[in-house]
Scaffold this active site. Structure first.
Site, PDB file in Angstrom:
ATOM      1  CD  GLU A  83       2.748   7.379   5.397  1.00  0.00           C
ATOM      2  OE1 GLU A  83       3.785   6.865   5.816  1.00  0.00           O
ATOM      3  OE2 GLU A  83       1.926   6.765   4.724  1.00  0.00           O
ATOM      4  CB  CYS A  96      -1.882  13.691   0.616  1.00  0.00           C
ATOM      5  SG  CYS A  96      -2.747  12.285   1.335  1.00  0.00           S
ATOM      6  CB  CYS A 103      -6.665   4.091   9.924  1.00  0.00           C
ATOM      7  SG  CYS A 103      -8.350   4.540   9.421  1.00  0.00           S
ATOM      8  CB  CYS A 107     -10.000  -0.151   3.997  1.00  0.00           C
ATOM      9  SG  CYS A 107     -11.178   1.125   4.489  1.00  0.00           S
ATOM     10  CB  CYS A 110      -6.017   0.681   3.460  1.00  0.00           C
ATOM     11  SG  CYS A 110      -5.186   2.150   4.110  1.00  0.00           S
ATOM     12  CB  CYS A 328      -2.568   4.801   1.123  1.00  0.00           C
ATOM     13  SG  CYS A 328      -3.313   5.760  -0.188  1.00  0.00           S
TER      14      CYS A 328
HETATM   15  N1  SAH Z   1     -10.023   7.211   5.853  1.00  0.00           N
HETATM   16  C1  SAH Z   1     -10.296   8.087   4.752  1.00  0.00           C
HETATM   17  C2  SAH Z   1      -9.095   8.850   4.246  1.00  0.00           C
HETATM   18  C3  SAH Z   1      -7.771   8.150   4.123  1.00  0.00           C
HETATM   19  S1  SAH Z   1      -7.600   6.936   2.824  1.00  0.00           S
HETATM   20  C4  SAH Z   1     -10.974   7.311   3.631  1.00  0.00           C
HETATM   21  O1  SAH Z   1     -11.196   6.114   3.787  1.00  0.00           O
HETATM   22  O2  SAH Z   1     -11.315   7.913   2.625  1.00  0.00           O
HETATM   23  C5  SAH Z   1      -7.664   7.846   1.295  1.00  0.00           C
HETATM   24  C6  SAH Z   1      -8.093   7.023   0.094  1.00  0.00           C
HETATM   25  O3  SAH Z   1      -7.043   6.117  -0.308  1.00  0.00           O
HETATM   26  C7  SAH Z   1      -9.317   6.156   0.364  1.00  0.00           C
HETATM   27  O4  SAH Z   1     -10.182   6.185  -0.727  1.00  0.00           O
HETATM   28  C8  SAH Z   1      -8.682   4.774   0.521  1.00  0.00           C
HETATM   29  O5  SAH Z   1      -9.599   3.747   0.328  1.00  0.00           O
HETATM   30  C9  SAH Z   1      -7.588   4.830  -0.528  1.00  0.00           C
HETATM   31  N2  SAH Z   1      -6.542   3.817  -0.385  1.00  0.00           N
HETATM   32  C10 SAH Z   1      -5.930   3.392   0.731  1.00  0.00           C
HETATM   33  N3  SAH Z   1      -4.992   2.451   0.466  1.00  0.00           N
HETATM   34  C11 SAH Z   1      -4.991   2.296  -0.875  1.00  0.00           C
HETATM   35  C12 SAH Z   1      -4.259   1.469  -1.768  1.00  0.00           C
HETATM   36  N4  SAH Z   1      -3.308   0.632  -1.325  1.00  0.00           N
HETATM   37  N5  SAH Z   1      -4.523   1.569  -3.090  1.00  0.00           N
HETATM   38  C13 SAH Z   1      -5.478   2.422  -3.543  1.00  0.00           C
HETATM   39  N6  SAH Z   1      -6.215   3.216  -2.757  1.00  0.00           N
HETATM   40  C14 SAH Z   1      -5.981   3.153  -1.430  1.00  0.00           C
END
Ligand code: SAH
Length: 343
Positions: A83, A96, A103, A107, A110, A328
């Site tokens: 997406e 974005c 991925c 994390c 996420c 995200c």
């Molecule tokens: N993999 C890369 C880019 C994609 S995520 C990275 O880790 O930066 C982009 C940003 O969104 C990252 O800072 C990630 O930690 C954040 N993110 C992902 N899921 C989220 C959520 N549910 N709430 C807040 N931030 C989130």
């Protein structure tokens, strides 16, 4: 059949003014078929159509959010899904984009991480998101002037394709974006950060998802092998700054009771000492089963105050598109059958 968008603009398959015409159709007019390229001779169009495809997507669905952001869910030619999000606020039309299906960084907070890794996107599948969103919004592709690699995936683990995509975004005869308006966000991979610093023809902005100033907390947030030590990440960030002269952004998703303690704000300020940086506090976007919740507005404000009081340049990202699941990786995860097969 090859996806035309996968090619570097200098290697498009026509010569001289014909090549310029082709680039203009694809990136300035944003047409989706070779047949529509009316100033190219019919046999040239037929030959292109026999050898190349223009559209990397089988299907595109959109979900509009009350705040104006739009989630684009793409089904790729192999049936996998990813997406992009369009954020039209004020004069900053921002897109974005994703660099992967799923991925591998996983994390813990996420939703994309919970899907696991599907596959890398090709350069054309990354750039195609820009063309498709422009088309869907009734814009010329070049009206989308701000881009963040912050969708699904870890761009530094799909390094070559992401760099190729960035070169197409910046190429004056392709999308002609300004390097100051393109940001790559990474979970924090020192090798990749150093490699990016050395791409001196690019010079795009770097954002590092730090999320914690202490190892114990960061380990809880990023439990995989893609977590590197904070000391190594900070060393790479300092090197990036020394080489490029650019300010480095640190993203910090606010997880209630996990990384929002005030001592962590103090440690973060300490870590950033001497670095020209910006901290972006991001309220966590909650999703079912994540096991995390966002810090409250008051908690975020208190964290902000400690940082600002110590001279840190800090802002709070207002959360967009929550009602569209435009945060995200949420939409793809909710759809049955959308999760990628394990790698
Ligand atoms: N993999 C890369 C880019 C994609 S995520 C990275 O880790 O930066 C982009 C940003 O969104 C990252 O800072 C990630 O930690 C954040 N993110 C992902 N899921 C989220 C959520 N549910 N709430 C807040 N931030 C989130």
């Amino acid at each position: 059949m090859q996806l035309l968008l996968d090619l570097h603009p200098d290697r498009y398959p026509l010569e001289g003014f014909r090549q310029r015409q082709l680039l203009e159709w694809v990136f300035v007019q944003g047409v989706g078929t070779f047949g529509a390229m009316t100033n190219l001779p019919a046999e040239v169009r037929a030959d292109l159509a026999a050898r190349y495809t223009l559209n990397p997507f089988r299907e595109i669905e959109t979900v509009r959010s009350a705040d104006g952001s739009v989630k684009y869910l793409f089904t790729l030619l192999d049936g996998r899904q990813m997406e992009a999000v369009y954020m039209p606020y004020l004069d900053r039309k921002t897109i974005c984009v994703s660099t992967m299906v799923g991925c591998p960084a996983k994390c813990a907070f996420c939703a994309t991480g919970a899907m696991g890794f599907g596959r890398n996107l090709t350069p054309g599948e990354i750039v195609g998101q820009v063309l498709a969103v422009a088309g869907g919004e009734g814009l010329a592709p070049r009206e989308l002037r701000n881009l963040v690699f912050m969708g699904m995936g870890e761009p530094l683990l799909n390094y070559e394709h992401t760099m190729q995509a960035a070169r197409i975004l910046l190429h004056p005869q392709a999308l002609g974006m300004s390097k100051r308006r393109v940001t790559l966000s990474t979970v924090g991979l020192p090798k990749g950060i150093r490699r990016l610093a050395a791409e001196d023809d690019l010079g795009i902005k770097l954002a590092i998802s730090l999320h914690a100033p202490d190892e114990a907390t960061r380990q809880r947030i990023i439990p995989t092998g893609h977590r590197n030590s904070i000391a190594e990440i900070m060393a790479a960030a300092r090197e990036y700054q020394a080489v490029t002269g650019r300010r480095v952004t640190f993203e910090y998703s606010m997880l209630r009771g996990v990384n929002d303690h005030l001592w962590q704000a103090e440690e973060l300020a300490e870590l950033l000492r001497g670095l020209v940086s910006h901290v972006n506090l991001i309220p966590m976007n909650p999703w079912d089963g994540s096991g995390f919740e966002s810090s409250t507005e008051e908690e975020i404000q208190a964290f902000y105050d400690v940082l600002a009081g110590r001279g840190v340049d800090v802002s709070v990202r207002r959360s967009r598109g929550k009602d569209a699941g435009a945060a995200c990786g949420q939409l793809a995860l909710k759809r049955p059958g959308a999760a990628p097969a394990p790698a």
